[in-house]
Write a protein that holds these residues in place. Structure first.
Motif, PDB file in Angstrom:
ATOM      1  N   MET A  91       0.817  -1.210   0.000  1.00  0.00           N
ATOM      2  CA  MET A  91       0.000   0.000   0.000  1.00  0.00           C
ATOM      3  C   MET A  91       0.854   1.264   0.000  1.00  0.00           C
ATOM      4  O   MET A  91       2.011   1.253   0.416  1.00  0.00           O
ATOM      5  N   ASP A  92       0.273   2.357  -0.498  1.00  0.00           N
ATOM      6  CA  ASP A  92       0.958   3.648  -0.476  1.00  0.00           C
ATOM      7  C   ASP A  92       1.074   4.135   0.960  1.00  0.00           C
ATOM      8  O   ASP A  92       0.262   3.782   1.809  1.00  0.00           O
ATOM      9  N   SER A  93       2.054   4.984   1.193  1.00  0.00           N
ATOM     10  CA  SER A  93       2.240   5.460   2.557  1.00  0.00           C
ATOM     11  C   SER A  93       1.577   6.809   2.787  1.00  0.00           C
ATOM     12  O   SER A  93       1.800   7.443   3.801  1.00  0.00           O
ATOM     13  N   ASP A  94       0.754   7.256   1.855  1.00  0.00           N
ATOM     14  CA  ASP A  94       0.139   8.576   2.017  1.00  0.00           C
ATOM     15  C   ASP A  94      -1.321   8.501   2.457  1.00  0.00           C
ATOM     16  O   ASP A  94      -2.063   9.470   2.347  1.00  0.00           O
ATOM     17  N   LEU A  95      -1.740   7.322   2.911  1.00  0.00           N
ATOM     18  CA  LEU A  95      -3.100   7.090   3.391  1.00  0.00           C
ATOM     19  C   LEU A  95      -4.162   7.176   2.298  1.00  0.00           C
ATOM     20  O   LEU A  95      -5.340   7.285   2.591  1.00  0.00           O
ATOM     21  N   GLN A  96      -3.731   7.137   1.041  1.00  0.00           N
ATOM     22  CA  GLN A  96      -4.745   7.061  -0.022  1.00  0.00           C
ATOM     23  C   GLN A  96      -5.309   5.652  -0.094  1.00  0.00           C
ATOM     24  O   GLN A  96      -6.372   5.419  -0.638  1.00  0.00           O
ATOM     25  N   HIS A  97      -4.548   4.728   0.433  1.00  0.00           N
ATOM     26  CA  HIS A  97      -5.018   3.342   0.521  1.00  0.00           C
ATOM     27  C   HIS A  97      -5.408   3.076   1.973  1.00  0.00           C
ATOM     28  O   HIS A  97      -4.547   2.912   2.823  1.00  0.00           O
ATOM     29  N   SER A 196      -8.212  11.388  -0.894  1.00  0.00           N
ATOM     30  CA  SER A 196      -7.074  12.170  -1.348  1.00  0.00           C
ATOM     31  C   SER A 196      -5.967  12.004  -0.318  1.00  0.00           C
ATOM     32  O   SER A 196      -6.206  11.594   0.818  1.00  0.00           O
ATOM     33  N   ARG A 197      -4.783  12.259  -0.726  1.00  0.00           N
ATOM     34  CA  ARG A 197      -3.594  12.117   0.102  1.00  0.00           C
ATOM     35  C   ARG A 197      -3.764  12.908   1.395  1.00  0.00           C
ATOM     36  O   ARG A 197      -4.248  14.042   1.391  1.00  0.00           O
ATOM     37  N   ALA A 198      -3.373  12.334   2.532  1.00  0.00           N
ATOM     38  CA  ALA A 198      -3.625  12.961   3.827  1.00  0.00           C
ATOM     39  C   ALA A 198      -2.741  14.193   4.049  1.00  0.00           C
ATOM     40  O   ALA A 198      -3.150  15.163   4.669  1.00  0.00           O
TER      41      ALA A 198
HETATM   42 MG    MG Z   1      -0.697   9.090  -3.420  1.00  0.00          MG
END
Ligand code: MG
Ligand code: UDP
Length: 312
Positions: A91-97, A196-198
């Protein structure tokens, strides 16, 4: 039972603490042991220090830091190679997932699905962007031999079987979306609402998107090459017809000279066709060049894994 979560991170200091908390909260709720594998893809901000801090606080945290930025594909590969989980989440680390899906994914994975794939909708996306993305997926789907679906990305849970299959593919140009689809196995798609990205910002710009798009088409088939062949064949056919037409004219009416327009047109048109064809061939040759060098996908600078924990 061990669950590994692989998170590629590139300049994510603004969001990483949030990710760590949300993810820990979710993982401590699921049955079984877990590890979080953060891959620092050569970040230039405080990402690495943060990761070390997490690792000190929490024994579940593993980190791998690259010597420079090698790209998300390499970061994912590293995480997968070091993963020892029975089930591995990417998973992405930007909380989009959203980490909250992991419980649900695990439930399906334990029912025997080898790839539990999270598909996002397009809430909140820019209209133009999502139009292009959709058209792109339709095009790639037609052009390549693997199946790509809009809204399906890298966010998924893999069984050990699927993960091992992925790791047998050593290609240098990795196009994960294609690789995931290529290996097959039993798949289950679950849906979630786009987020969206956190915090922090996206690493994509127009140029990198175009490059990624071209990669997707070229890395899974040789249809573009066949396309050049057909254009060539079509041109030969056309020019033969034209040749006969002119020849018959010469026989019956004699030679008449004017023909500047058609000559120039032919030169320019076929010059263009040839350049495009060479360009397409060049793209493949370039890829072959990178493949045969067999350079490593990434170089490690630092990690808290022991030396022999990497697969193969
Ligand atoms: Mg992202
Ligand atoms: N990422 C990475 N290396 C890169 C670019 C991105 O590891 O060279 C990571 C990034 O930290 C994030 C994920 O890949 O966890 C997705 O990146 P981003 O959010 O920028 O892409 P988007 O969500 O906008 O498609």
């Amino acid at each position: 039972m061990l669950i590994s979560v692989v998170l590629p991170c590139y300049n994510e200091e603004k969001v990483l603490a949030m990710t760590f908390h949300e993810l820990s909260a979710e993982l401590s709720g699921v049955t079984g042991d877990y590890e979080m594998i953060f891959v620092d893809d050569g970040s230039r901000d405080g990402t690495r220090d943060l990761l070390k801090e997490f690792a000190q606080k929490d024994g579940h945290v593993r980190y791998i830091a690259f010597s420079r930025n090698f790209g998300k594909e390499s970061a994912m590969l590293a995480g997968l190679q070091y993963s020892s989980g029975d089930y591995t989440v990417i998973m992405d680390s930007d909380l989009q997932h959203p980490p909250q899906l992991i419980g649900q994914m695990l439930a399906y994975a334990r029912q025997g699905y080898d790839q539990v794939i999270a598909q996002r909708d397009r809430t909140g996306d820019k209209k133009l962007g999502s139009f292009f993305a959709r058209s792109y997926y339709r095009l790639v789907d037609r052009l390549t031999d693997v199946e790509l679906t809009d809204g399906i990305g890298d966010f998924r849970m893999l069984s050990r079987k699927a993960l091992n299959a992925l790791l047998t593919m050593h290609e240098y140009n990795r196009f994960s979306k294609g690789l995931f689809s290529w290996i097959g196995f039993k798949e289950k798609i679950i849906h979630y609402k786009n987020r969206s990205r956190a915090a922090g910002e996206s690493k994509w710009n127009f140029r990198s998107l175009v490059r990624y798009g071209v990669d997707g088409v070229l890395s899974f088939n040789n249809k573009p090459l066949r396309f050049c062949f057909f254009i060539g064949a079509f041109a030969i056919l056309l020019s033969l017809v034209y040749l006969i037409f002119l020849f018959v004219g010469i026989i019956f009416k004699g030679i008449d000279m004017p023909g500047y327009f058609t000559t120039i047109f032919t030169i320019c048109f076929f010059g263009g066709v040839q350049l495009i064809s060479i360009g397409i061939i060049g793209e493949y040759v370039g890829r072959i060049y990178y493949e045969v060098k067999r350079r490593p996908h990434y170089l490690l600078d630092e990690t808290n894994f022991s030396q022999d924990s990497r697969a193969k």
